[in-house]
Design a protein around this motif. Structure first.
Motif, PDB file in Angstrom:
ATOM      1  N   VAL A 215       0.839  -1.205   0.000  1.00 19.92           N
ATOM      2  CA  VAL A 215       0.000   0.000   0.000  1.00 19.92           C
ATOM      3  C   VAL A 215       0.873   1.253   0.000  1.00 19.92           C
ATOM      4  N   LYS A 216       2.191   1.049  -0.077  1.00 16.59           N
ATOM      5  CA  LYS A 216       3.141   2.168  -0.124  1.00 16.59           C
ATOM      6  C   LYS A 216       3.947   2.065  -1.422  1.00 16.59           C
ATOM      7  N   PRO A 217       3.470   2.703  -2.482  1.00 13.53           N
ATOM      8  CA  PRO A 217       4.061   2.497  -3.819  1.00 13.53           C
ATOM      9  C   PRO A 217       5.542   2.823  -3.924  1.00 13.53           C
ATOM     10  N   TRP A 218       6.058   3.726  -3.105  1.00 10.23           N
ATOM     11  CA  TRP A 218       7.452   4.150  -3.255  1.00 10.23           C
ATOM     12  C   TRP A 218       8.356   3.608  -2.156  1.00 10.23           C
ATOM     13  N   GLU A 219       7.841   2.715  -1.345  1.00  8.87           N
ATOM     14  CA  GLU A 219       8.645   2.186  -0.246  1.00  8.87           C
ATOM     15  C   GLU A 219       9.682   1.190  -0.777  1.00  8.87           C
ATOM     16  N   ASN A 220      10.951   1.617  -0.819  1.00 14.85           N
ATOM     17  CA  ASN A 220      12.068   0.772  -1.263  1.00 14.85           C
ATOM     18  C   ASN A 220      11.766   0.066  -2.578  1.00 14.85           C
ATOM     19  N   ARG A 221      11.156   0.801  -3.499  1.00 11.30           N
ATOM     20  CA  ARG A 221      10.772   0.219  -4.793  1.00 11.30           C
ATOM     21  C   ARG A 221      11.988   0.017  -5.683  1.00 11.30           C
ATOM     22  N   ASN A 222      11.957  -1.056  -6.472  1.00  5.65           N
ATOM     23  CA  ASN A 222      12.970  -1.217  -7.511  1.00  5.65           C
ATOM     24  C   ASN A 222      12.318  -1.052  -8.887  1.00  5.65           C
ATOM     25  N   SER A 223      13.149  -1.067  -9.910  1.00  8.70           N
ATOM     26  CA  SER A 223      12.662  -0.740 -11.255  1.00  8.70           C
ATOM     27  C   SER A 223      11.732  -1.792 -11.826  1.00  8.70           C
ATOM     28  N   ARG A 224      11.695  -2.987 -11.228  1.00  4.50           N
ATOM     29  CA  ARG A 224      10.849  -4.063 -11.741  1.00  4.50           C
ATOM     30  C   ARG A 224       9.549  -4.206 -10.947  1.00  4.50           C
ATOM     31  N   GLY A 225       9.335  -3.293 -10.004  1.00  9.97           N
ATOM     32  CA  GLY A 225       8.063  -3.279  -9.290  1.00  9.97           C
ATOM     33  C   GLY A 225       8.079  -3.916  -7.923  1.00  9.97           C
ATOM     34  N   GLY A 226       9.211  -4.465  -7.511  1.00  5.10           N
ATOM     35  CA  GLY A 226       9.290  -5.095  -6.211  1.00  5.10           C
ATOM     36  C   GLY A 226       9.618  -4.123  -5.099  1.00  5.10           C
ATOM     37  N   THR A 227       9.636  -4.650  -3.884  1.00  5.06           N
ATOM     38  CA  THR A 227       9.981  -3.882  -2.692  1.00  5.06           C
ATOM     39  C   THR A 227      11.196  -4.544  -2.062  1.00  5.06           C
ATOM     40  N   VAL A 228      12.309  -3.824  -2.005  1.00  4.06           N
ATOM     41  CA  VAL A 228      13.586  -4.410  -1.620  1.00  4.06           C
ATOM     42  C   VAL A 228      13.768  -4.388  -0.110  1.00  4.06           C
ATOM     43  N   TYR A 229      14.218  -5.520   0.413  1.00  6.28           N
ATOM     44  CA  TYR A 229      14.547  -5.656   1.836  1.00  6.28           C
ATOM     45  C   TYR A 229      16.056  -5.482   1.958  1.00  6.28           C
ATOM     46  N   GLY A 230      16.483  -4.317   2.470  1.00 13.23           N
ATOM     47  CA  GLY A 230      17.896  -3.983   2.437  1.00 13.23           C
ATOM     48  C   GLY A 230      18.604  -3.926   3.765  1.00 13.23           C
ATOM     49  N   THR A 231      17.867  -3.937   4.871  1.00 16.16           N
ATOM     50  CA  THR A 231      18.460  -3.971   6.211  1.00 16.16           C
ATOM     51  C   THR A 231      17.456  -4.635   7.150  1.00 16.16           C
ATOM     52  N   TYR A 232      17.933  -4.985   8.343  1.00  9.47           N
ATOM     53  CA  TYR A 232      17.030  -5.583   9.324  1.00  9.47           C
ATOM     54  C   TYR A 232      15.990  -4.595   9.838  1.00  9.47           C
ATOM     55  N   ASN A 525      21.659 -18.574   1.929  1.00  8.41           N
ATOM     56  CA  ASN A 525      20.494 -18.485   2.814  1.00  8.41           C
ATOM     57  C   ASN A 525      20.608 -17.318   3.792  1.00  8.41           C
ATOM     58  N   ASP A 526      21.262 -16.261   3.356  1.00  7.12           N
ATOM     59  CA  ASP A 526      21.345 -15.077   4.193  1.00  7.12           C
ATOM     60  C   ASP A 526      21.634 -13.853   3.336  1.00  7.12           C
ATOM     61  N   PHE A 527      21.391 -12.692   3.927  1.00  5.03           N
ATOM     62  CA  PHE A 527      21.424 -11.431   3.209  1.00  5.03           C
ATOM     63  C   PHE A 527      22.847 -10.915   3.035  1.00  5.03           C
ATOM     64  N   GLU A 528      23.015 -10.011   2.089  1.00  2.00           N
ATOM     65  CA  GLU A 528      24.342  -9.437   1.841  1.00  2.00           C
ATOM     66  C   GLU A 528      24.792  -8.536   2.982  1.00  2.00           C
ATOM     67  N   PHE A 529      23.856  -8.101   3.846  1.00  2.00           N
ATOM     68  CA  PHE A 529      24.191  -7.258   4.991  1.00  2.00           C
ATOM     69  C   PHE A 529      24.231  -8.054   6.295  1.00  2.00           C
ATOM     70  N   SER A 530      24.052  -9.363   6.219  1.00  2.00           N
ATOM     71  CA  SER A 530      23.902 -10.205   7.403  1.00  2.00           C
ATOM     72  C   SER A 530      25.239 -10.471   8.095  1.00  2.00           C
ATOM     73  N   GLY A 531      25.132 -10.955   9.331  1.00  2.00           N
ATOM     74  CA  GLY A 531      26.319 -11.396  10.048  1.00  2.00           C
ATOM     75  C   GLY A 531      27.012 -12.536   9.347  1.00  2.00           C
ATOM     76  N   THR A 532      26.240 -13.410   8.702  1.00  2.00           N
ATOM     77  CA  THR A 532      26.822 -14.527   7.958  1.00  2.00           C
ATOM     78  C   THR A 532      27.760 -14.024   6.872  1.00  2.00           C
ATOM     79  N   THR A 533      27.298 -13.049   6.101  1.00  2.00           N
ATOM     80  CA  THR A 533      28.131 -12.506   5.027  1.00  2.00           C
ATOM     81  C   THR A 533      29.344 -11.787   5.588  1.00  2.00           C
ATOM     82  N   LYS A 534      29.173 -11.072   6.678  1.00  3.14           N
ATOM     83  CA  LYS A 534      30.307 -10.378   7.283  1.00  3.14           C
ATOM     84  C   LYS A 534      31.385 -11.356   7.724  1.00  3.14           C
ATOM     85  N   ILE A 535      30.973 -12.515   8.224  1.00  2.00           N
ATOM     86  CA  ILE A 535      31.950 -13.529   8.616  1.00  2.00           C
ATOM     87  C   ILE A 535      32.653 -14.097   7.385  1.00  2.00           C
TER      88      ILE A 535
END
Length: 608
Positions: A215-232, A525-535
């Protein structure tokens, strides 16, 4: 709509209500002259009347669920109070097909119950219900209470309050603040007739006949219409799940970027597979956003193209081989090396001790050749039976496919399911003790999980080391809509241990040869900003190449309307700092309702 998730939820509802009824001490009835729906809903997530009986609770039926075991209906009070924290709707659990219709004015007597979808161990919020009801239909054909609009203005930007430390982080006992927090806003509407209008789809229709909108058209929108999850802390507050009380055949087959035009309205429910869900009596008209599957560019003659692709439990009985082959040849442009995840053994889920997967792999190789691609060669190591997680009997594993006309594999004997691969130094260069091999399979980090597959390749006379991974899944983590805020991510403990082991192995290679080309890839199975990736990245041993893309393009998977990263390709310093690599997340699956896998593949191109 009788989706599989609804059926599972329904079974749990019955068990929970029966259990609750046998343990709650009932008090004297509360008569509807003094108690209305907003009173039993209260100003927190837990009803102040839980365990009590109510008599002649008045309401208008706004929705009826006739399928599965979670049969019942929603009622809403037409005489709302002036408190925005108290819901005016509630679900009446009947267990059998309700004998009411939308628009009926009813009086309901019964017991107030708090039911937790998925059980208390799930960490989910509870639903206030009336159970063991006695129902009187007063009149029929009444107008429904006006649907409360859920839109960008009415849903706060903050997601949830911090949980009460005295209650192990639960928000259940906290006063609802619907103007401050999105989860509180949704909770204040639990059971009520709500409406969204002209909403964009951010999670494609799935096999359970449900989709996600924002219901929030501009909330973290990407060019293909999705909503990006970029941080916790970027939970994306505008996301809402849509199901339907209508026929399965009438549910729209939507892709990300499509729009449900007009009104979608019905009761607001909560389930264990997505939290707050608009269960629609009326669903908007689907308008296509024209989303198309992506195609990456072809690697040049001097570039090595390396890809990762989770093919989702592929076994010889599947019908998707030709589609996977077409995707590899056309959309991925026939990479030189493919790291495949979730290749099952030769008889799939049959749990009879079979571990070989040569028939599965050969069928895919033949399909690729038939689609006009190269005739790939392959390497893998069969796991010990039922030791690597996944579907019981399936024995999923990682497999390397490689084009022998472009790249060669360095075979060294000794690799098997239980032997740890090592690194030696020969003539000043790193060399694997076994190729293919597995990283320390006896380490508890890999218990009931896939062990990394390591291989040594040669391209244009230069060695390249690949580590194919499929880390521990997120199963068991509390959801974003959990009663515990912030939710606990228990599964990452094992991924952190796995990342530590892989990072140490990469460091071992780099200690033997500082400029070695090492690629760690697969379903992390984890995000690019996750603790897993940092390790994985610690001490500069690796770097996740997806971070070379703009933040709005960083996703490989879509979960509950959040476009997010699960699959990664991490590169050693010699590749990263060459400034001569390109990375592409090729969106062919995650955003589409007719996907052949739930993961998008990725391709890295560089010059060794």
């Amino acid at each position: 709509m009788p989706s599989r998730s609804s059926t599972r939820l329904a079974a749990l509802t019955v068990a929970a209500v029966c259990s609750a009824a046998s343990t709650i001490a009932l008090t004297s009835p509360a008569h509807a002259d003094t108690v209305r729906i907003h009173d039993i809903q209260g100003t927190t997530r837990i009803s102040p009347y839980a365990g009590k009986t109510v008599t002649d609770m008045a309401g208008i039926v706004t929705g009826v669920r006739t399928y599965g075991q979670s049969k019942g209906f929603w009622i809403q009070d037409q005489s709302a109070d002036d408190n925005p924290a108290t819901s005016e709707g509630v679900f009446v659990f009947t267990s059998s097909t309700p004998k009411v219709a939308v628009g009926d004015s009813v009086l309901v007597s019964g017991t107030i119950s708090e039911y937790v979808p998925g059980g208390t161990s799930s960490g989910n919020q509870s639903i206030t219900e009336i159970t063991r009801p006695t129902i009187t239909v007063v009149s029929s054909g009444n107008a429904l209470p006006a649907a409360t609009k859920i839109d960008a203005k009415s849903v706060p930007a903050a997601y949830a309050p911090a949980g009460d430390t005295a209650a192990n982080g639960s928000v259940n006992g906290l006063p609802l603040q619907p103007s401050q927090y999105a989860l509180d806003r949704y909770e204040s509407l639990e059971g009520m007739n709500v409406q969204v209008s002209d909403t964009r789809v951010v999670g494609a229709t799935d096999p359970f006949t449900e989709l996600w909108v924002t219901v929030k058209p501009w909330e973290n929108r990407n060019s293909r219409g999705g909503t990006v999850y970029g941080t916790y802390t970027s939970q994306n507050t505008g996301r809402l799940q849509i199901q339907s009380l209508g026929k399965v055949a009438d549910f729209p087959a939507a892709n990300v970027g499509d729009t449900l035009t007009g009104a979608t309205s019905g009761p607001l429910d909560y389930n264990q597979f997505g939290g707050y869900t608009l269960v629609a009596n009326e669903i908007g008209t689907l308008k296509s956003g024209g989303l198309e599957r992506e195609t990456t560019r072809k690697q040049s003659r001097s570039e090595l193209a390396v890809a990762t692709y989770n093919v989702e439990n592929l076994d010889p009985s599947d019908s998707s081989f030709e589609e996977h082959a077409a995707a590899i040849v056309n959309n991925l442009q026939s990479p030189d090396i493919l790291s495949l995840e979730e290749i099952q053994d030769n008889n799939g889920s049959a749990n009879d001790g079979t571990v070989a997967a040569d028939q599965t792999v050969r069928k895919l190789i033949d399909a690729i050749a038939a689609a006009g691609g190269p005739t790939y060669d392959w390497r893998s190591i069969d796991p010990a039976n039922n030791t690597d997680g996944g579907e019981p009997g399936g024995n999923i594993r990682q497999v390397f496919l490689f084009n022998p006309e472009r790249v060669s594999f360095t075979d060294r004997a000794g690799g098997d399911a239980t032997t740890a691969v090592g690194v030696t130094k020969v003539h000043g260069r790193a060399q694997l003790t076994a190729s293919p091999g597995r990283i320390d399979p006896a380490d508890t980090a890999w218990a009931n999980s896939r062990k990394p597959l390591v291989g040594e390749f040669t391209f244009r006379g230069k060695s390249v080391f690949l580590i194919a991974n499929h880390f521990n899944s997120k199963g068991g983590d509390q959801g974003l809509t959990s009663q515990y805020q912030p939710p606990v991510r228990s599964s990452e403990t094992q991924r952190h241990a796995q990342a530590t082991a892989v990072n140490a192995f990469v460091k071992d290679i780099l200690a033997k040869q500082r400029n070695a080309d090492v690629i760690t890839l697969g379903d992390i199975n984890d995000f690019e900003f996750s603790g897993t990736t940092k390790i994985l990245e610690s001490d500069g041993a690796l770097w996740s190449a997806i971070k070379s893309l703009p933040k709005s393009e960083r996703y490989t998977y879509d979960y509950q309307g959040n476009s997010q990263v699960l699959d990664q390709i991490l590169i050693s310093p010699s590749i990263r700092y060459s400034c001569d690599f390109t990375y592409d997340s090729v969106h062919i699956n995650a955003e589409f309702n007719d996907q052949i896998s739930d993961h998008d593949p990725q391709v890295l191109r560089f010059r060794p």
